[in-house]
Design a protein around this motif. Structure first.
Motif, mmCIF file in Angstrom:
data_model
loop_
_atom_site.group_PDB
_atom_site.id
_atom_site.type_symbol
_atom_site.label_atom_id
_atom_site.label_comp_id
_atom_site.label_asym_id
_atom_site.label_seq_id
_atom_site.Cartn_x
_atom_site.Cartn_y
_atom_site.Cartn_z
ATOM 1 N N MET A 1 64.579 22.647 93.315
ATOM 2 C CA MET A 1 63.777 22.303 94.468
ATOM 3 C C MET A 1 63.240 23.596 95.085
ATOM 4 S SD MET A 1 64.582 20.094 97.952
ATOM 5 C CE MET A 1 66.296 20.248 97.829
ATOM 6 N N GLN A 2 62.031 23.520 95.602
ATOM 7 C CA GLN A 2 61.400 24.677 96.216
ATOM 8 C C GLN A 2 61.268 24.449 97.718
ATOM 9 O OE1 GLN A 2 57.529 25.548 94.657
ATOM 10 N NE2 GLN A 2 57.222 27.279 95.989
ATOM 11 N N ALA A 3 61.628 25.451 98.488
ATOM 12 C CA ALA A 3 61.487 25.364 99.943
ATOM 13 C C ALA A 3 60.033 25.626 100.318
ATOM 14 C CB ALA A 3 62.386 26.382 100.625
ATOM 15 N N VAL A 4 59.548 24.848 101.255
ATOM 16 C CA VAL A 4 58.195 25.039 101.779
ATOM 17 C C VAL A 4 58.318 25.272 103.281
ATOM 18 C CG1 VAL A 4 55.928 23.977 102.094
ATOM 19 C CG2 VAL A 4 57.235 23.528 99.999
ATOM 20 N N PHE A 5 57.781 26.386 103.725
ATOM 21 C CA PHE A 5 57.844 26.731 105.145
ATOM 22 C C PHE A 5 56.558 26.305 105.831
ATOM 23 C CE2 PHE A 5 60.930 29.615 103.348
ATOM 24 C CZ PHE A 5 61.921 29.638 104.302
ATOM 25 N N ARG A 6 56.702 25.728 107.002
ATOM 26 C CA ARG A 6 55.524 25.430 107.821
ATOM 27 C C ARG A 6 54.883 26.766 108.205
ATOM 28 N NH1 ARG A 6 55.616 20.098 110.494
ATOM 29 N NH2 ARG A 6 53.904 21.047 111.648
ATOM 30 N N PRO A 7 53.591 26.784 108.450
ATOM 31 C CA PRO A 7 52.912 28.033 108.806
ATOM 32 C C PRO A 7 53.551 28.734 110.012
ATOM 33 C CG PRO A 7 51.289 26.338 108.332
ATOM 34 C CD PRO A 7 52.634 25.674 108.323
ATOM 35 N N GLU A 8 53.978 27.954 111.001
ATOM 36 C CA GLU A 8 54.604 28.557 112.192
ATOM 37 C C GLU A 8 55.915 29.259 111.830
ATOM 38 O OE1 GLU A 8 52.247 24.909 113.297
ATOM 39 O OE2 GLU A 8 53.823 25.309 111.857
ATOM 40 N N ALA A 9 56.701 28.638 110.968
ATOM 41 C CA ALA A 9 57.972 29.231 110.556
ATOM 42 C C ALA A 9 57.734 30.482 109.717
ATOM 43 C CB ALA A 9 58.805 28.218 109.778
ATOM 44 N N LEU A 10 56.755 30.417 108.832
ATOM 45 C CA LEU A 10 56.433 31.587 108.021
ATOM 46 C C LEU A 10 55.975 32.742 108.902
ATOM 47 C CD1 LEU A 10 56.168 32.872 105.276
ATOM 48 C CD2 LEU A 10 53.899 31.857 105.082
ATOM 49 N N ASN A 11 55.170 32.442 109.922
ATOM 50 C CA ASN A 11 54.735 33.490 110.856
ATOM 51 C C ASN A 11 55.924 34.106 111.578
ATOM 52 O OD1 ASN A 11 52.049 33.217 110.198
ATOM 53 N ND2 ASN A 11 51.595 31.817 111.875
ATOM 54 N N GLU A 12 56.893 33.288 111.966
ATOM 55 C CA GLU A 12 58.101 33.813 112.621
ATOM 56 C C GLU A 12 58.902 34.703 111.677
ATOM 57 O OE1 GLU A 12 60.773 31.511 115.021
ATOM 58 O OE2 GLU A 12 59.192 30.085 115.491
ATOM 59 N N LEU A 13 59.036 34.272 110.430
ATOM 60 C CA LEU A 13 59.763 35.085 109.447
ATOM 61 C C LEU A 13 59.083 36.429 109.234
ATOM 62 C CD1 LEU A 13 60.772 32.482 106.732
ATOM 63 C CD2 LEU A 13 62.312 33.870 108.110
ATOM 64 N N LEU A 14 57.774 36.411 109.112
ATOM 65 C CA LEU A 14 57.040 37.663 108.907
ATOM 66 C C LEU A 14 57.136 38.571 110.131
ATOM 67 C CD1 LEU A 14 53.894 36.317 107.038
ATOM 68 C CD2 LEU A 14 55.848 37.558 106.069
ATOM 69 N N ALA A 15 57.104 37.981 111.320
ATOM 70 C CA ALA A 15 57.257 38.778 112.539
ATOM 71 C C ALA A 15 58.649 39.388 112.615
ATOM 72 C CB ALA A 15 56.981 37.917 113.769
ATOM 73 N N ALA A 16 59.656 38.616 112.245
ATOM 74 C CA ALA A 16 61.026 39.136 112.254
ATOM 75 C C ALA A 16 61.174 40.251 111.228
ATOM 76 C CB ALA A 16 62.020 38.011 111.965
ATOM 77 N N GLN A 17 60.578 40.066 110.060
ATOM 78 C CA GLN A 17 60.637 41.107 109.037
ATOM 79 C C GLN A 17 59.990 42.391 109.544
ATOM 80 O OE1 GLN A 17 58.777 40.098 105.329
ATOM 81 N NE2 GLN A 17 59.377 41.997 104.367
#
Length: 44
Positions: A1-17
């Protein structure tokens, strides 16, 4: 199974990174690896 991140969650992950990387070079990469490992563990 592949995880799919909502755009908002992906933006948060990138900001945290970026935040971690700003604190110490390479730390953002380690954060991304930890997220990847956690998602892989949950999805497999």
């Amino acid at each position: 199974m592949q995880a799919v991140f909502r755009p908002e969650a992906l933006n948060e992950l990138l900001a945290a990174q970026a935040w971690y990387e700003a604190r110490s070079v390479g730390l953002g990469f380690e954060f991304a690896r930890a997220v990847d490992a956690a998602v892989t563990c949950v999805c497999s």
